[in-house]
Motif scaffolding. Structure first.
Motif, PDB file in Angstrom:
ATOM      1  N   ARG A 295      13.659   0.932   2.711  1.00 26.33           N
ATOM      2  CA  ARG A 295      13.841  -0.441   3.211  1.00 26.33           C
ATOM      3  C   ARG A 295      14.755  -1.214   2.273  1.00 26.33           C
ATOM      4  O   ARG A 295      14.667  -1.089   1.050  1.00 26.33           O
ATOM      5  CB  ARG A 295      12.484  -1.158   3.323  1.00 26.33           C
ATOM      6  CG  ARG A 295      11.776  -0.862   4.630  1.00 26.33           C
ATOM      7  CD  ARG A 295      10.507  -1.665   4.797  1.00 26.33           C
ATOM      8  NE  ARG A 295      10.696  -3.119   4.763  1.00 26.33           N
ATOM      9  CZ  ARG A 295       9.856  -3.981   5.329  1.00 26.33           C
ATOM     10  NH1 ARG A 295       8.795  -3.540   5.974  1.00 26.33           N
ATOM     11  NH2 ARG A 295      10.064  -5.277   5.228  1.00 26.33           N
ATOM     12  N   ARG A 296      15.623  -2.027   2.850  1.00 28.85           N
ATOM     13  CA  ARG A 296      16.546  -2.805   2.036  1.00 28.85           C
ATOM     14  C   ARG A 296      16.161  -4.280   1.960  1.00 28.85           C
ATOM     15  O   ARG A 296      16.960  -5.106   1.512  1.00 28.85           O
ATOM     16  CB  ARG A 296      17.974  -2.655   2.579  1.00 28.85           C
ATOM     17  CG  ARG A 296      18.522  -1.231   2.415  1.00 28.85           C
ATOM     18  CD  ARG A 296      18.652  -0.885   0.938  1.00 28.85           C
ATOM     19  NE  ARG A 296      18.997   0.520   0.703  1.00 28.85           N
ATOM     20  CZ  ARG A 296      18.124   1.443   0.340  1.00 28.85           C
ATOM     21  NH1 ARG A 296      16.830   1.140   0.206  1.00 28.85           N
ATOM     22  NH2 ARG A 296      18.504   2.674   0.125  1.00 28.85           N
TER      23      ARG A 296
ATOM     24  N   LYS B 188      16.082   7.843  -5.833  1.00 31.97           N
ATOM     25  CA  LYS B 188      17.254   8.093  -4.992  1.00 31.97           C
ATOM     26  C   LYS B 188      17.216   7.236  -3.730  1.00 31.97           C
ATOM     27  O   LYS B 188      18.250   6.702  -3.292  1.00 31.97           O
ATOM     28  CB  LYS B 188      17.299   9.577  -4.619  1.00 31.97           C
ATOM     29  CG  LYS B 188      18.471   9.987  -3.763  1.00 31.97           C
ATOM     30  CD  LYS B 188      18.433  11.489  -3.501  1.00 31.97           C
ATOM     31  CE  LYS B 188      19.582  11.926  -2.620  1.00 31.97           C
ATOM     32  NZ  LYS B 188      19.565  13.401  -2.373  1.00 31.97           N
ATOM     33  N   ALA B 189      16.028   7.077  -3.168  1.00 31.92           N
ATOM     34  CA  ALA B 189      15.902   6.300  -1.935  1.00 31.92           C
ATOM     35  C   ALA B 189      16.105   4.817  -2.163  1.00 31.92           C
ATOM     36  O   ALA B 189      16.611   4.106  -1.285  1.00 31.92           O
ATOM     37  CB  ALA B 189      14.524   6.546  -1.306  1.00 31.92           C
ATOM     38  N   VAL B 190      15.743   4.304  -3.341  1.00 29.01           N
ATOM     39  CA  VAL B 190      15.824   2.866  -3.602  1.00 29.01           C
ATOM     40  C   VAL B 190      17.119   2.478  -4.308  1.00 29.01           C
ATOM     41  O   VAL B 190      17.459   1.293  -4.395  1.00 29.01           O
ATOM     42  CB  VAL B 190      14.607   2.388  -4.425  1.00 29.01           C
ATOM     43  CG1 VAL B 190      14.774   2.707  -5.905  1.00 29.01           C
ATOM     44  CG2 VAL B 190      14.334   0.898  -4.210  1.00 29.01           C
TER      45      VAL B 190
ATOM     46  N   ARG C 257       0.834  -1.212   0.000  1.00 27.21           N
ATOM     47  CA  ARG C 257       0.000   0.000   0.000  1.00 27.21           C
ATOM     48  C   ARG C 257       0.868   1.261   0.000  1.00 27.21           C
ATOM     49  O   ARG C 257       0.577   2.226  -0.714  1.00 27.21           O
ATOM     50  CB  ARG C 257      -0.941   0.005   1.211  1.00 27.21           C
ATOM     51  CG  ARG C 257      -2.099  -0.991   1.098  1.00 27.21           C
ATOM     52  CD  ARG C 257      -3.208  -0.649   2.081  1.00 27.21           C
ATOM     53  NE  ARG C 257      -2.753  -0.710   3.465  1.00 27.21           N
ATOM     54  CZ  ARG C 257      -2.777  -1.816   4.208  1.00 27.21           C
ATOM     55  NH1 ARG C 257      -3.202  -2.961   3.679  1.00 27.21           N
ATOM     56  NH2 ARG C 257      -2.363  -1.791   5.457  1.00 27.21           N
ATOM     57  N   LEU C 258       1.916   1.262   0.793  1.00 24.22           N
ATOM     58  CA  LEU C 258       2.792   2.432   0.856  1.00 24.22           C
ATOM     59  C   LEU C 258       3.493   2.667  -0.484  1.00 24.22           C
ATOM     60  O   LEU C 258       3.633   3.809  -0.936  1.00 24.22           O
ATOM     61  CB  LEU C 258       3.830   2.243   1.958  1.00 24.22           C
ATOM     62  CG  LEU C 258       3.311   2.252   3.402  1.00 24.22           C
ATOM     63  CD1 LEU C 258       4.404   1.796   4.359  1.00 24.22           C
ATOM     64  CD2 LEU C 258       2.816   3.634   3.806  1.00 24.22           C
ATOM     65  N   ALA C 259       3.929   1.593  -1.100  1.00 21.65           N
ATOM     66  CA  ALA C 259       4.638   1.730  -2.375  1.00 21.65           C
ATOM     67  C   ALA C 259       3.725   2.217  -3.489  1.00 21.65           C
ATOM     68  O   ALA C 259       4.208   2.766  -4.489  1.00 21.65           O
ATOM     69  CB  ALA C 259       5.271   0.398  -2.762  1.00 21.65           C
ATOM     70  N   ALA C 260       2.415   2.030  -3.316  1.00 20.32           N
ATOM     71  CA  ALA C 260       1.455   2.475  -4.330  1.00 20.32           C
ATOM     72  C   ALA C 260       0.823   3.817  -3.973  1.00 20.32           C
ATOM     73  O   ALA C 260      -0.106   4.264  -4.652  1.00 20.32           O
ATOM     74  CB  ALA C 260       0.366   1.420  -4.493  1.00 20.32           C
TER      75      ALA C 260
ATOM     76  N   ARG D 166       6.174   7.111  -0.914  1.00 24.27           N
ATOM     77  CA  ARG D 166       6.872   6.083  -1.681  1.00 24.27           C
ATOM     78  C   ARG D 166       8.375   6.127  -1.400  1.00 24.27           C
ATOM     79  O   ARG D 166       9.037   5.095  -1.321  1.00 24.27           O
ATOM     80  CB  ARG D 166       6.607   6.260  -3.185  1.00 24.27           C
ATOM     81  CG  ARG D 166       5.131   6.169  -3.570  1.00 24.27           C
ATOM     82  CD  ARG D 166       4.934   5.929  -5.054  1.00 24.27           C
ATOM     83  NE  ARG D 166       5.556   6.910  -5.925  1.00 24.27           N
ATOM     84  CZ  ARG D 166       5.032   8.073  -6.268  1.00 24.27           C
ATOM     85  NH1 ARG D 166       3.829   8.444  -5.782  1.00 24.27           N
ATOM     86  NH2 ARG D 166       5.655   8.900  -7.105  1.00 24.27           N
ATOM     87  N   ALA D 167       8.908   7.333  -1.244  1.00 16.76           N
ATOM     88  CA  ALA D 167      10.338   7.459  -0.950  1.00 16.76           C
ATOM     89  C   ALA D 167      10.673   6.893   0.425  1.00 16.76           C
ATOM     90  O   ALA D 167      11.737   6.297   0.619  1.00 16.76           O
ATOM     91  CB  ALA D 167      10.761   8.927  -1.036  1.00 16.76           C
TER      92      ALA D 167
END
Length: 507
Positions: free
Chosen positions: A364-365, A385-387, A348-351, A358-359
């Protein structure tokens, strides 16, 4: 000279003859200007027993490393001849049981103070230290020691208020809860006879210049008593019921300590959430024990510090990320609540329609591959940048991210653990240079010699490049003359440093 020798002392390829020369220098003619050369030497795996004893006699703390590695045994240390070495070993839990009884009678009060810091002292030794005529010895035992219950009781009832304060501050949480309650409320303890403000003992007046700013005493030692209450409220061993009693105290400083304390009833936190003082709200927002209702109430406070602490709260309701909380200063690490999110919550957060949300999840790794790849293709640069440093993206995706977003993501792409050497070389050659790229490549295990040569232009990158195993050995001699001491140490410690250069650098 100091940093060059310190680096050489840590160089794993240093020949035994050069090690012996540096040991002689560190404990002899170079003892004053040698800096921390002796410390680097004591960490060497190839140190002989005789060399280790020489270093321990020079500075007691240097016995710790050799004992841990088995070069020395505690039996090799005579506490009468090498009391500082014995104290260092006791402090690390490596000493022998009979040493404290020998050292507690040392005429040097600084050594008795160091003994007071040591863990697991016999009760009879701790009792002698608690009765020491030097205030700093007693205070050291109260603050840093692990006193047994009987000794802790002596410290809590000590006639000097400063000792009581240090007891409440005890860093090892060795003071029983009942004594902390007594220090908090004053109930069951005799009044203190003096404090550092109204000092009467001429032998202890040296303490007065170190009294905390603003301290005052009208005969009740009120400043130190107030400090003791603050310390007891902050001590996690103080019973929660006693802490909760101070939620409505007139002192903002005491209420702030209550607001920071986990494990209190939610009604106490709800009362504090209406406090008019920002410091109380800041403490409450950072308290991991506050529940959802209080968090939601605090989310309505338009205070940047409150919001910044809330976003890092481990129990933060995720829907709040779509509002002002989600735009607060969050630092660089993954947020605790997002790190604990379920797979469905991550999806849900990624969408989310909010790029900022989303950033946040992109940090999370351990993201599922499908989520990670979708975020890598995100149109917003801050999400990419975050991913970008997430493992598993692969060279093709990394190149695509760099091509699509350019300078905004290059440093993070360079930090990706899977970035191959060829890509790192290309990133280093970017015109104009990107400092974040140089600093990431200098640390990267896949960095090649050519890539590292490109990193030498920036001093912060050069510090890491000078220690990198892939740096061409021919570059090391000139780095020994670098104006930055960290570069000099790294180059001197590099195992590829030519033997002739090592020889010419010997003192």
């Amino acid at each position: 000279m100091r940093h060059l020798l310190q680096g050489l002392a840590a160089n794993p390829a240093l020949p035994p003859a050069f090690v012996a020369r540096l040991v002689a220098f560190a404990v002899g003619e170079g003892a004053e200007e040698g800096g921390w050369v002796d410390s680097a030497l004591s960490d060497r795996a190839d140190l002989s027993r005789e060399q280790a004893l020489a270093l321990a006699a020079h500075r007691g703390i240097l016995a710790v490393g050799p004992v841990r590695r088995g070069v020395l045994r505690a039996d090799d240390i005579d506490p009468r001849a090498l009391p500082d070495a014995a104290l260092a070993l006791l402090d690390e839990g490596l000493g022998l049981p009979h040493w404290p009884a020998l050292l507690v009678t040392d005429t040097d009060s600084d050594r008795r103070r160091k003994l007071a810091f040591c863990p697991g002292l016999p009760p009879e030794v701790a009792a002698l230290l608690a009765a020491d005529h030097q205030l700093d010895v007693v205070s050291g035992l109260a603050l840093y020691g692990t006193p047994d219950p009987a000794t802790a009781a002596l410290l809590a009832a000590h006639p000097h208020a400063e000792v009581r304060l240090m007891t409440a501050l005890n860093e090892n949480e060795a003071v029983p809860p009942a004594l902390l309650s007594a220090l908090l409320t004053g109930e069951g303890l005799p009044p203190a006879s003096e404090c550092s403000v109204c000092e009467k003992d001429p032998e202890l007046r040296w303490w007065q210049p170190y009294v905390r700013s603003g301290a005052a005493c009208d005969g009740s030692h009120r400043s130190t008593v107030q400090d003791t209450r603050q310390a007891a409220l902050a001590n996690p061993s103080t019973p929660a019921d006693d802490v909760a009693r101070f939620a409505g105290d007139p002192s903002m400083l005491l209420r702030e300590r209550v607001a920071a304390r986990a494990g209190l009833p939610q009604r106490v936190y709800a009362e504090l959430a209406r406090d008019p003082m920002p410091g109380v709200l800041w403490a409450l927002a950072g308290n991991p024990g506050t529940g959802e209702a209080v968090i939601r109430e605090l989310a309505g406070v338009r205070d940047p510090e409150v919001l910044s602490r809330l976003i890092r709260h481990p129990r933060l309701p995720l829907d709040l990320l779509a509002g002002p909380v989600g735009r607060a200063r969050a630092g660089r690490e993954p947020l605790p609540r997002i790190a604990a999110a379920t797979e469905a919550e991550v999806d849900r957060l990624a969408a989310s329609a909010e790029a900022g949300v989303r950033a946040l999840v992109a940090r999370r790794r351990d993201l599922p591959p499908a989520v990670r790849d979708a975020l890598a293709a995100d149109p917003d640069a801050k999400v990419v940048k975050a991913v970008a440093s997430h493992p598993g993206l692969g060279e093709d995706r990394l190149r695509a991210m760099a091509a699509r977003h350019g300078v905004a993501v290059l440093a993070q792409v360079a930090a990706n653990p899977d970035a191959p050497g060829a890509l790192l070389e290309e990133l280093v050659r970017h015109d104009p240079p990107v400092l974040g790229v140089l600093r990431a490549v200098a640390r990267h295990p896949n960095a090649t010699g050519p890539a590292l040569l490109g990193c030498l232009a920036d001093v912060r990158a050069r510090r890491h490049a000078a220690a990198h195993p892939a740096l061409p050995a021919r570059e090391l001699p000139r780095l020994l003359d670098d104006p930055d001491w960290q570069v000099v140490e790294a180059a001197a410690a590099h195992p590829a440093l030519p033997l002739a250069v090592m020889r010419d650098s010997m003192p």
